[in-house]
Motif scaffolding. Structure first.
Motif, mmCIF file in Angstrom:
data_model
loop_
_atom_site.group_PDB
_atom_site.id
_atom_site.type_symbol
_atom_site.label_atom_id
_atom_site.label_comp_id
_atom_site.label_asym_id
_atom_site.label_seq_id
_atom_site.Cartn_x
_atom_site.Cartn_y
_atom_site.Cartn_z
ATOM 1 N N MET A 91 -7.230 7.816 8.384
ATOM 2 C CA MET A 91 -6.096 8.152 7.728
ATOM 3 C C MET A 91 -4.446 6.992 8.088
ATOM 4 O O MET A 91 -3.492 7.187 7.731
ATOM 5 C CB MET A 91 -5.584 9.592 7.440
ATOM 6 N N SER A 98 -5.502 2.269 -1.858
ATOM 7 C CA SER A 98 -3.979 1.343 -3.063
ATOM 8 C C SER A 98 -5.023 0.461 -4.276
ATOM 9 O O SER A 98 -5.329 0.411 -5.326
ATOM 10 C CB SER A 98 -3.507 0.758 -2.631
ATOM 11 N N ALA A 132 1.124 -1.017 0.107
ATOM 12 C CA ALA A 132 0.553 0.381 -0.192
ATOM 13 C C ALA A 132 0.577 1.545 0.073
ATOM 14 O O ALA A 132 0.558 2.433 0.261
ATOM 15 C CB ALA A 132 -0.769 0.469 1.296
ATOM 16 N N GLN A 133 1.840 1.061 -1.116
ATOM 17 C CA GLN A 133 3.217 2.553 -0.998
ATOM 18 C C GLN A 133 2.569 3.384 -2.637
ATOM 19 O O GLN A 133 2.317 2.386 -3.152
ATOM 20 C CB GLN A 133 4.262 2.007 -0.455
ATOM 21 N N MET A 192 0.820 4.890 -0.687
ATOM 22 C CA MET A 192 -0.783 5.736 0.044
ATOM 23 C C MET A 192 -0.415 5.726 1.824
ATOM 24 O O MET A 192 -0.765 6.491 2.135
ATOM 25 C CB MET A 192 -2.184 5.236 -0.739
ATOM 26 N N ARG A 193 0.434 4.589 2.387
ATOM 27 C CA ARG A 193 0.589 4.176 3.764
ATOM 28 C C ARG A 193 1.441 5.782 4.369
ATOM 29 O O ARG A 193 1.785 6.300 5.484
ATOM 30 C CB ARG A 193 1.601 3.360 3.921
ATOM 31 N N THR A 194 2.690 5.978 2.822
ATOM 32 C CA THR A 194 3.092 7.390 3.632
ATOM 33 C C THR A 194 2.403 8.623 3.189
ATOM 34 O O THR A 194 2.799 9.869 4.382
ATOM 35 C CB THR A 194 4.572 7.144 2.233
ATOM 36 N N TRP A 195 1.231 8.665 2.644
ATOM 37 C CA TRP A 195 0.706 9.563 2.345
ATOM 38 C C TRP A 195 -0.092 10.622 2.503
ATOM 39 O O TRP A 195 -0.737 11.381 3.511
ATOM 40 C CB TRP A 195 0.343 10.563 0.721
ATOM 41 N N LEU A 196 -1.172 9.564 3.072
ATOM 42 C CA LEU A 196 -2.442 9.149 3.922
ATOM 43 C C LEU A 196 -2.286 10.145 5.491
ATOM 44 O O LEU A 196 -2.998 10.969 5.661
ATOM 45 C CB LEU A 196 -3.229 7.928 4.341
ATOM 46 N N PRO A 252 -4.096 1.307 8.684
ATOM 47 C CA PRO A 252 -3.791 0.145 7.103
ATOM 48 C C PRO A 252 -4.408 0.686 6.326
ATOM 49 O O PRO A 252 -4.146 0.381 4.732
ATOM 50 C CB PRO A 252 -2.392 -0.593 7.682
ATOM 51 N N ALA A 261 -5.133 2.873 3.648
ATOM 52 C CA ALA A 261 -4.153 2.881 2.708
ATOM 53 C C ALA A 261 -4.447 1.653 1.397
ATOM 54 O O ALA A 261 -4.210 2.207 0.584
ATOM 55 C CB ALA A 261 -3.109 2.761 3.673
ATOM 56 N N TYR A 262 -4.534 0.480 2.237
ATOM 57 C CA TYR A 262 -4.888 -0.597 1.134
ATOM 58 C C TYR A 262 -6.208 -0.413 1.005
ATOM 59 O O TYR A 262 -6.984 -0.856 -0.443
ATOM 60 C CB TYR A 262 -4.479 -1.719 2.177
#
Length: 448
Positions: A201, A211, A181-182, A184-188, A204, A207-208
């Motif tokens: 947010m 994605s 989920a990258q 997104m896991r960094t941005w959200l 995890p 984020a998935y």
């Protein structure tokens, strides 16, 4: 191309989808360019920088100075309104395509997928008779009014939009996006300030969800839009997806709005007739207008086939290069890889004379804007062009046969930062080419 397919492509269909596309495209481009001007980006991006990262083969494209760049933007702004109005349409379409594309070719730093998309669509629009109905041109010359166009005139626009979505979806079929989920896991987590959804947010699973939904959407939305029964529901999803994108990722600019309006072209001629019917003065008298006919239609069909093949092959050119695509970025641009990675770098450069008796630590801020430095520090071709520029500049300062060495650290999709290029290689001696850059160190994903 078989006879049956040729007949289907040349069958007359309503011009209404083309008219809608022309009006919305022109107005949206006007707003987008006006926004760019209003925020002072014309000056910040194209006037103030002393150095620009040119595209290979387009080194001759240079900024035109403060007055020249603002005049060029005025021309493109005027052309966008003329396209929307259908006034001197062909001239306006050519002016918009040449002007907009010239602007985007000035500096690689500003590359965005939707700018590339706009240039392609503008090129296509040059050849389409989008001004043959509800346009100033037909008010001035009523004999030129047409109510139908060959089906391929609508089909080529549908194809171009489909290419964007499908390749964006295929690009998301990778382990970083689906299994980790990258990015997104960094941005959200940076979106916790948003009302209602903000507290989720950090989770995890969110984020998935983002994605997997993004991948499924890009891969299949075109096929639902092509289905007459599913089209209204699919377009509702288009609106939902792109409105959410605009809210969560405002840095993506006008892309969501471009795709929301462009996707209307999937709808039938009857739908667009009803839609345009809300505009003042849009009505069709019985017997008014005929089908538009190209005098050399076979040439246009052959050219369209070549164009379509190129649009399929260009995004696949990354297969010609070894190594990790996101790391090396060879074949990354012009391939519809939208918001696929979080990549950040820190670059230090040292310039030495030929005998290594003198060395100078480079202050990047002396040569680059913050945006240019940010983009350069993770992209090999930009690193190389900057190294060549440094060699030229330090030679002017009296350094004998300057050599340029980089110590550059890059982090990709949540992985810890690591050395990006071979710090023992004289980058000034490496040629700028489309060949694989062997001085970029290999990438291996580390366990988290």
């Amino acid at each position: 191309m078989t006879g049956t397919k040729t007949v289907r492509l040349t069958t007359p269909v309503s011009i209404a989808p083309l008219v809608t596309f022309r009006i919305t495209f022109g107005l949206l481009m006007f707003v987008s360019l006006l926004r760019f001007w209003w925020r002072g980006w014309v000056t910040d991006v194209y006037v103030l920088p002393e150095f620009h990262f040119t595209y290979q083969g387009f080194e001759w494209v240079k900024p035109l100075g403060n007055t020249g760049m603002h005049i060029l933007f005025l021309i493109v702004l005027a052309a966008s309104l003329m396209i929307a109005a259908g006034f001197l349409y062909r001239l306006a379409a050519v002016a918009f395509f040449l002007g907009f594309t010239y602007i985007e070719l000035i500096d690689v730093t500003t590359y965005l997928n939707h700018y590339y998309f706009i240039s392609l669509v503008a090129f296509i629009m040059i050849w389409l008779p989008a001004n043959r109905r509800y346009a100033v041109d037909v008010l001035l010359k009523p004999a030129g009014r047409r109510t139908e166009v060959p089906a391929w005139c609508i089909g080529i626009l549908i194809f171009q939009i489909s290419i964007v979505y499908i390749f964006a979806g295929l690009a998301k079929v990778n382990s970083d996006w689906l299994l980790d989920a990258q990015p997104m896991r960094t941005w959200l987590p940076a979106k916790t300030h948003l009302p209602v959804v903000g507290p989720w947010m950090y989770a995890p699973w969110v984020a998935y969800l983002f994605s997997w939904f993004g991948a499924i959407y890009d891969l299949f939305i075109v096929f639902f839009l092509l289905n007459r029964r599913m089209r209204p529901y699919a377009y509702a999803v288009v609106l939902l997806f792109h409105v959410a994108t605009a809210i969560f990722f405002p840095g993506i600019g006008m892309f969501p709005y471009v795709m929301m309006t462009a996707s209307l072209v999937f709808f039938s001629g009857e739908f667009h007739e009803r839609l345009l019917g809300y505009l003042p003065g849009y009505s069709l008298k019985p017997g008014e207008g005929t089908a538009y006919k190209y005098s050399r239609q076979k040439i246009f069909l052959a050219a369209m086939a070549i164009y379509m093949i190129l649009q399929i092959l260009i995004p696949l050119r990354f297969l010609l290069y070894p190594g990790h695509l996101f790391w090396h970025e060879e074949g990354y641009r012009f391939s519809w890889r939208v918001m696929l990675m979080e990549k950040a770098g820190t670059a230090y450069f040292t310039v030495k004379d030929a005998h290594h008796r003198e060395q100078y630590v480079v202050n990047n801020a002396e040569f680059l804007t913050p945006l240019q430095e940010k983009m350069m520090s993770t992209q090999p071709d930009m690193i190389l062009k900057y190294a060549h520029h440094l060699a030229t500049e330090y030679k002017k300062r009296g350094v004998n046969q300057p050599e340029v060495y980089g110590e550059i650290y890059v982090a990709l999709n949540g992985q810890r930062s690591r050395l990006f290029v071979d710090s023992l290689v004289n980058l000034a001696a490496q040629p700028v080419s489309w060949k694989h850059y062997t001085w970029v160190l290999s990438y291996k994903k580390l366990a988290q």
